[in-house]
Structure formats: structure tokens, C-alpha cells
Motif scaffolding. Structure first.
Motif, PDB file in Angstrom:
ATOM      1  N   THR A  67    -114.330  -4.741  32.228  1.00  0.00           N
ATOM      2  CA  THR A  67    -114.212  -4.914  30.779  1.00  0.00           C
ATOM      3  C   THR A  67    -114.444  -3.595  30.054  1.00  0.00           C
ATOM      4  N   LEU A  85    -119.824  -4.719  24.177  1.00  0.00           N
ATOM      5  CA  LEU A  85    -118.992  -5.918  24.318  1.00  0.00           C
ATOM      6  C   LEU A  85    -118.919  -6.384  25.765  1.00  0.00           C
ATOM      7  N   GLN A  89    -120.085 -10.148  26.738  1.00  0.00           N
ATOM      8  CA  GLN A  89    -119.061 -11.098  27.178  1.00  0.00           C
ATOM      9  C   GLN A  89    -119.243 -11.556  28.618  1.00  0.00           C
ATOM     10  N   THR A  90    -120.013 -10.855  29.437  1.00  0.00           N
ATOM     11  CA  THR A  90    -120.117 -11.199  30.867  1.00  0.00           C
ATOM     12  C   THR A  90    -121.509 -11.661  31.290  1.00  0.00           C
ATOM     13  N   VAL A 107    -120.914 -16.358  24.491  1.00  0.00           N
ATOM     14  CA  VAL A 107    -119.664 -15.723  24.935  1.00  0.00           C
ATOM     15  C   VAL A 107    -118.595 -15.835  23.863  1.00  0.00           C
ATOM     16  N   ASP A 111    -116.737 -12.768  22.154  1.00  0.00           N
ATOM     17  CA  ASP A 111    -115.278 -12.622  22.255  1.00  0.00           C
ATOM     18  C   ASP A 111    -114.638 -12.501  20.872  1.00  0.00           C
ATOM     19  N   GLY A 114    -115.398  -9.095  19.600  1.00  0.00           N
ATOM     20  CA  GLY A 114    -114.550  -8.122  20.283  1.00  0.00           C
ATOM     21  C   GLY A 114    -113.131  -8.124  19.758  1.00  0.00           C
ATOM     22  N   TRP A 129    -103.939  -9.720  22.836  1.00  0.00           N
ATOM     23  CA  TRP A 129    -104.910  -9.931  21.764  1.00  0.00           C
ATOM     24  C   TRP A 129    -104.799 -11.371  21.279  1.00  0.00           C
ATOM     25  N   TRP A 131    -107.433 -12.281  23.099  1.00  0.00           N
ATOM     26  CA  TRP A 131    -108.182 -12.453  24.350  1.00  0.00           C
ATOM     27  C   TRP A 131    -107.586 -11.547  25.425  1.00  0.00           C
ATOM     28  N   THR A 135    -111.366 -10.996  29.326  1.00  0.00           N
ATOM     29  CA  THR A 135    -111.990 -12.021  28.498  1.00  0.00           C
ATOM     30  C   THR A 135    -111.505 -13.411  28.891  1.00  0.00           C
ATOM     31  N   GLY A 138    -113.342 -14.429  32.210  1.00  0.00           N
ATOM     32  CA  GLY A 138    -114.734 -14.814  31.965  1.00  0.00           C
ATOM     33  C   GLY A 138    -114.849 -16.126  31.221  1.00  0.00           C
ATOM     34  N   TYR A 139    -113.970 -16.366  30.257  1.00  0.00           N
ATOM     35  CA  TYR A 139    -114.015 -17.601  29.487  1.00  0.00           C
ATOM     36  C   TYR A 139    -113.668 -18.808  30.364  1.00  0.00           C
TER      37      TYR A 139
END
Length: 459
Positions: A67, A85, A89-90, A107, A111, A114, A129, A131, A135, A138-139
């Protein structure tokens, strides 16, 4: 006959044995009983319980540097913001193992922040974009953790909230970027549906196994009730019939035999009274064994109180009428102070001891003493040797009576001391505590007590 149905194995153990690997997976996917437990906390093997930690740890260790690198090199974000970020995010993915909803809020907030910061990045054009790929990954990992833990209503709410946030972010979409809002919405819904279905499968299999355990327990109880009914029929056919014959013969003897002396008449009357009392106890026992008290039939008999210390005087008088000299010493404070289990046990111990005296030492002088204080009830039955001119009424006892005494005393948490005396007599001494645990034994017309007494009195 034991009154306790066989204890079935736990449902989780039955589930594991019944279905092999799929059943173990279903057990592992069970929602933990406490929210603070990690995923797979109820898995049967250690490696299965460690598996979620290993998987999430690998994703965090992999996604964190990726990331930061992608945000810095591809999107042109500042290094400080990229590092912050990447962590935001992680790292919360580790929290998803025990508290997925708070982890999702952290998260999602990271996100969204970010995505807003990337709108001002130098090289956001031509890239995904709001996401980015890391991202998205991870989501989706977070969605898998949610699906395995939360209810369907919560999962639907999370999915709709994800779509709503994506729609709002679309209003700020930079020119030239690839919109990934629909992609995240579809993929997150798919992951939530799959993992929720797996968790639901585990719940369903668990409920089935628990229902099987309940059904097995009901079958065992039904078998026990059928056995009770069978024993009741046998007792009625064998014992009650003969006791009725004894009662009729004893009552009719003065009319059938002319010129019977008065002492003999009184002896037959005592025999008939004892036989009728035994028949009454037998009827109460049969009522309990048949379960009539729960069906409305014979309710008065089923609810009749069990004998206790207060009825020892009647028991001694009946024994004296049978020709056995017995002296009773009953302390005034011993009546009405004992719990039902202790009260019944004291009566049965004296009853069995006197029966043994009649069988094995007829005519021997017998003393019965019952005392009580704040802590315990003491029962003492001592008899001397049998009179020389008297032959034992019965010499083929099995010893079940003493075993029954010990069992009664053990159930009340007390002690029992029995043994012969130097002069040829015998002693029975029981200590029955009145404290905690003394009332845990049988109360009221309990089958094990009644059935056990039947065996003992025939020993």
C-alpha cells in the motif's frame, strides 16, 4: 435400575464424529459464544484455531508495504501520508479476528480518507479510484471476517453502507480515473454472502446435532419409563398378590380356626396390620413407577408424604407387636428439624436395622436412639444376642440391607459404622449432616429410594 438416563455426548463432539472434515469445518465456523473470542475459537484442533491469525497476519504483512509503495510511486502521494494511510488501512484487520464491526469502521474511515486525499494526488489520473487494488483486497478480507461472525441483518447493513459511501465518493471523482465503486460493491456482497452462508451452515449443523442429542435423551427417558412400568407390573403380580393373600389369611384365621386363644388372635391381627401397611407402601411405589402422579390418576397417593423420624414411634410399636423387644429414645429436637432427605434416610436406616434384628436375632433386646443438634442427626441401633431358645427367622440374607444403608448415608454426605459387638450383638450407627448437601438427596416419592428400599427389605 438407575433413575438417570445415559448422558449423551456433547453436541459438538457428536458433530465432529458424525461428519468428518466437513463437520469439523462447520464446527470451526460456529459463531463464538463470546464476542471477544477470535474466529475459529471453537475449532477442534489447535492448527485450525491458529489458522485465522496466520492468514490475516500474512495479509497485513503483505498489504502494508505494498500500500505504501503503490500510493507513493503510482499515485504520487506524499510519503508521510502514504505511510499513515497504509497503517490505518491494514493494521485494523488484526482487530477483525475478535471485533470485526469496530475494525470495519476503522478501515472504512481510513479508506474514505485515503480516497479524498488521492483526489489531490499528482498522478491519480489513469488509476483506480476511490478504491485502489490493495484497498479492495484488504476490504474483502475484512468482509470475510464479518461474514463469519455477524448476523445476516448486520451483513446487509454493512453491504448497503459500503454502497452508500461509494455513491457519495463518486461525487468527488477526479477526471481520468477508473471507478471501482461498483466493483467493490459487487465483490463485497459476494464475499459477505459466501461467508455468511458458510457460517449459517455451521449453525444449522450445530442445531441438528443438538436436536439429535435432545431426541436421544427423550428416547432414553421413554425407555426408562417403560422399564419402570414393567417393574411395576412385575411387583404387582409377584409381591402385591402374596401380600394380599397373607392379609386375607391373617384376618380370616380367627374365624376359620375355632377356639383360638386371645394372644394368638392378637398375633394374627398384628400380622394383618403389618401386611396392610406393606401393601399401602407397595401401592405408593407402583404409583410412582407407573408415573400416575403426573397424569392425574392416583394423585393423592403419589403426593403422600414419605415417612420420617416422626414416625419411628409407630415403627417401633409395630416391631414390638411382632414380638421383638425394642426401646426407643427419641430426642425432642430430632423431629421436624431435618431436611426431607435426611428425615427419610434416618427412618429407613432404623427400619432396615430392625428388620435385620427380626431376621437374624429374633427376641434380642434392641435399643434405638435418635438425637439431633444444629449440625447433624445421630442414629444408633444396638441389639443384643438372640435368645438361646429362638432360632433365626432367616439365615439366607444377601447383605443388600447394609449396602442400602451405606448408599443412603453417602447420598446425604454422612458416615455409617456397622459391626458386631463382643457379646454377640450388632450395632448400626449413622451420622447424617444437616448442612449444605444434606437436602440434595431424594425428596418426596422418589423412585430410586423406593425401589432401593424394596430390595433392602427383602435382603
Amino acid at each position: 435400575m438407575s433413575d438417570e438416563a445415559p448422558t449423551p455426548p456433547p453436541a459438538r463432539s457428536r458433530l465432529r464424529r458424525a461428519g468428518g472434515v466437513p463437520a469439523q469445518l462447520a464446527t470451526a465456523l460456529r459463531t463464538p459464544a463470546r464476542t471477544a473470542q477470535p474466529l475459529f475459537a471453537q475449532a477442534p484442533k489447535a492448527w485450525q484455531r491458529l489458522l485465522p491469525h496466520a492468514v490475516v497476519g500474512i495479509f497485513v504483512v503483505t498489504l502494508l508495504p505494498v500500500t505504501i509503495t503503490v500510493l507513493t510511486d503510482d499515485y504520487g502521494a506524499a510519503g508521510g501520508w502514504a505511510g499513515a494511510l497504509g497503517v490505518a488501512q491494514t493494521v485494523p484487520l488484526l482487530l477483525a479476528l475478535t471485533r470485526p464491526l469496530p475494525a470495519w469502521l476503522l478501515v472504512l474511515g481510513a479508506d474514505v480518507l485515503g480516497a479524498l486525499l488521492l483526489t489531490r494526488a499528482d498522478e491519480v489520473g489513469g488509476h483506480a479510484w476511490p478504491w485502489p487494488p490493495m484497498t479492495l483486497i484488504g476490504y474483502l478480507v475484512l468482509m470475510a471476517c464479518l461474514g463469519l461472525r455477524e448476523s445476516v441483518r448486520t451483513l446487509v447493513g454493512v453491504w448497503l453502507a459500503t454502497g452508500a459511501v461509494s455513491l457519495v465518493l463518486a461525487l468527488f471523482r477526479p477526471a481520468g480515473t477508473t471507478d471501482t465503486s461498483a466493483l467493490l460493491f459487487v465483490l463485497s456482497g459476494t464475499v459477505l454472502a459466501l461467508t455468511g452462508a458458510l457460517r449459517g451452515l455451521g449453525d444449522a449443523r450445530q442445531r441438528i446435532a443438538e436436536q439429535e442429542v435432545i431426541s436421544e435423551a427423550e428416547r432414553s427417558r421413554r425407555t426408562l419409563l417403560e422399564e419402570r412400568a414393567r417393574i411395576a407390573r412385575e411387583l404387582h403380580d409377584v409381591v402385591a398378590h402374596h401380600m394380599s393373600v397373607i392379609t386375607v389369611q391373617a384376618d380370616s384365621a380367627p374365624y376359620r380356626i375355632a377356639g383360638m386363644p386371645e394372644p394368638v388372635r392378637e398375633e394374627f391381627a398384628a400380622i394383618a396390620a403389618s401386611a396392610r401397611e406393606s401393601l399401602g407402601e407397595m401401592r405408593r411405589l407402583l404409583t410412582v413407577l407407573r408415573g400416575d402422579g403426573t397424569n392425574g390418576g392416583g394423585e393423592g397417593t403419589a403426593l403422600a408424604p414419605q415417612p420420617g423420624i416422626g414416625r419411628l414411634q409407630q415403627l417401633v410399636e409395630a416391631t414390638v407387636r411382632a414380638g421383638q423387644p425394642v426401646e426407643l429414645s427419641l430426642a425432642a429436637g430430632a423431629v421436624g428439624v431435618a431436611p426431607p432427605a435426611v428425615d427419610l434416610s434416618a427412618y429407613r436406616i432404623v427400619q432396615e436395622a430392625l428388620a435385620n434384628v427380626v431376621r437374624h436375632a429374633p427376641g434380642a433386646t434392641t435399643r434405638v436412639a435418635v438425637t439431633a443438634d444444629e449440625d447433624e442427626v445421630l442414629v444408633l441401633v444396638v441389639n443384643g444376642p438372640a435368645r438361646d431358645a429362638v432360632v433365626e427367622v432367616e439365615s439366607s440374607g444377601t447383605g443388600h440391607g447394609l449396602v442400602g444403608m451405606r448408599e443412603r448415608v453417602r447420598l446425604t454426605g454422612g458416615t455409617l459404622d456397622t459391626g458386631p459387638l463382643p457379646d454377640g450383638g450388632f450395632r448400626v450407627a449413622a451420622r447424617l449432616p444437616l448442612g449444605d448437601g444434606a437436602g440434595d438427596g431424594p425428596t418426596g416419592p422418589v423412585v430410586p429410594d423406593a425401589a432401593k428400599n424394596t430390595d433392602e427389605e427383602g435382603s
